[in-house]
Design a protein around this motif. Structure first.
Motif, short mmCIF file in Angstrom:
data_model
loop_
_atom_site.label_atom_id
_atom_site.label_comp_id
_atom_site.label_asym_id
_atom_site.label_seq_id
_atom_site.Cartn_x
_atom_site.Cartn_y
_atom_site.Cartn_z
N ARG A 5 -30.93 -9.75 -66.16
CA ARG A 5 -30.50 -10.71 -65.72
C ARG A 5 -31.59 -11.00 -64.26
NH1 ARG A 5 -24.86 -11.12 -62.92
NH2 ARG A 5 -26.32 -13.91 -61.70
N VAL A 6 -32.20 -9.87 -64.22
CA VAL A 6 -33.37 -9.63 -63.21
C VAL A 6 -34.52 -8.34 -63.31
CG1 VAL A 6 -33.88 -8.51 -60.87
CG2 VAL A 6 -32.07 -10.07 -60.94
N THR A 7 -35.35 -8.17 -63.49
CA THR A 7 -36.18 -7.39 -64.20
C THR A 7 -37.06 -6.30 -63.10
OG1 THR A 7 -36.21 -8.71 -66.26
CG2 THR A 7 -37.85 -6.75 -66.08
N ALA A 66 -34.27 -12.43 -50.99
CA ALA A 66 -34.66 -12.94 -52.39
C ALA A 66 -35.76 -12.74 -51.97
CB ALA A 66 -34.29 -13.75 -52.98
N ARG A 81 -38.81 -12.00 -55.33
CA ARG A 81 -39.90 -13.21 -55.79
C ARG A 81 -41.87 -12.56 -55.31
NH1 ARG A 81 -37.34 -15.67 -59.24
NH2 ARG A 81 -35.17 -15.84 -58.82
N VAL A 115 -41.05 -9.71 -58.50
CA VAL A 115 -39.81 -9.31 -59.01
C VAL A 115 -39.51 -10.63 -59.82
CG1 VAL A 115 -37.10 -9.09 -59.00
CG2 VAL A 115 -39.00 -7.70 -57.28
N HIS A 116 -38.80 -9.96 -61.46
CA HIS A 116 -38.81 -11.57 -62.04
C HIS A 116 -36.83 -12.12 -62.11
CE1 HIS A 116 -42.05 -12.17 -63.15
NE2 HIS A 116 -42.75 -10.65 -63.16
N ALA A 117 -35.99 -13.08 -61.76
CA ALA A 117 -35.18 -13.21 -62.31
C ALA A 117 -34.65 -14.01 -62.54
CB ALA A 117 -33.96 -13.37 -60.87
N LEU A 134 -30.97 -12.70 -58.38
CA LEU A 134 -31.61 -12.32 -57.30
C LEU A 134 -31.26 -12.36 -55.81
CD1 LEU A 134 -34.61 -10.93 -57.10
CD2 LEU A 134 -35.56 -13.16 -56.98
N TRP A 179 -37.01 -1.48 -53.68
CA TRP A 179 -35.14 -1.83 -53.49
C TRP A 179 -34.64 -0.86 -52.91
CZ3 TRP A 179 -30.97 -0.52 -56.50
CH2 TRP A 179 -29.99 -1.58 -56.55
#
Length: 62
Positions: free
Chosen positions: A9-11, A28, A32, A36-38, A44, A20
């Motif tokens: 769900r989050v990479t 969030a 972003r 960060v990809h979600a 996120l 983090w």
């Protein structure tokens, strides 16, 4: 960590994980902006919220 068959769900990259973990993402939006990809805003936000109640932690030797 354990292997799973659920899509992420989050990479995070290793660098993003370190930021983090140290409490560097205070929202969030900041996560972003750092790349960060979600899959969703809720995923996120949940990840970021898990560290926002703590002050940023930095070791003596970073």
């Amino acid at each position: 960590m354990t292997p799973t068959h659920v899509a992420e769900r989050v990479t995070l990259t290793r660098h993003q994980l370190a930021v983090w973990y140290a409490g560097g993402y205070r929202s969030a939006t900041s996560a972003r902006m750092a790349g960060v990809h979600a899959t969703s805003e809720e995923a996120l936000t949940s990840l970021v919220r898990s560290t926002t109640q703590h002050e940023p932690w930095l070791p003596d030797h970073f």
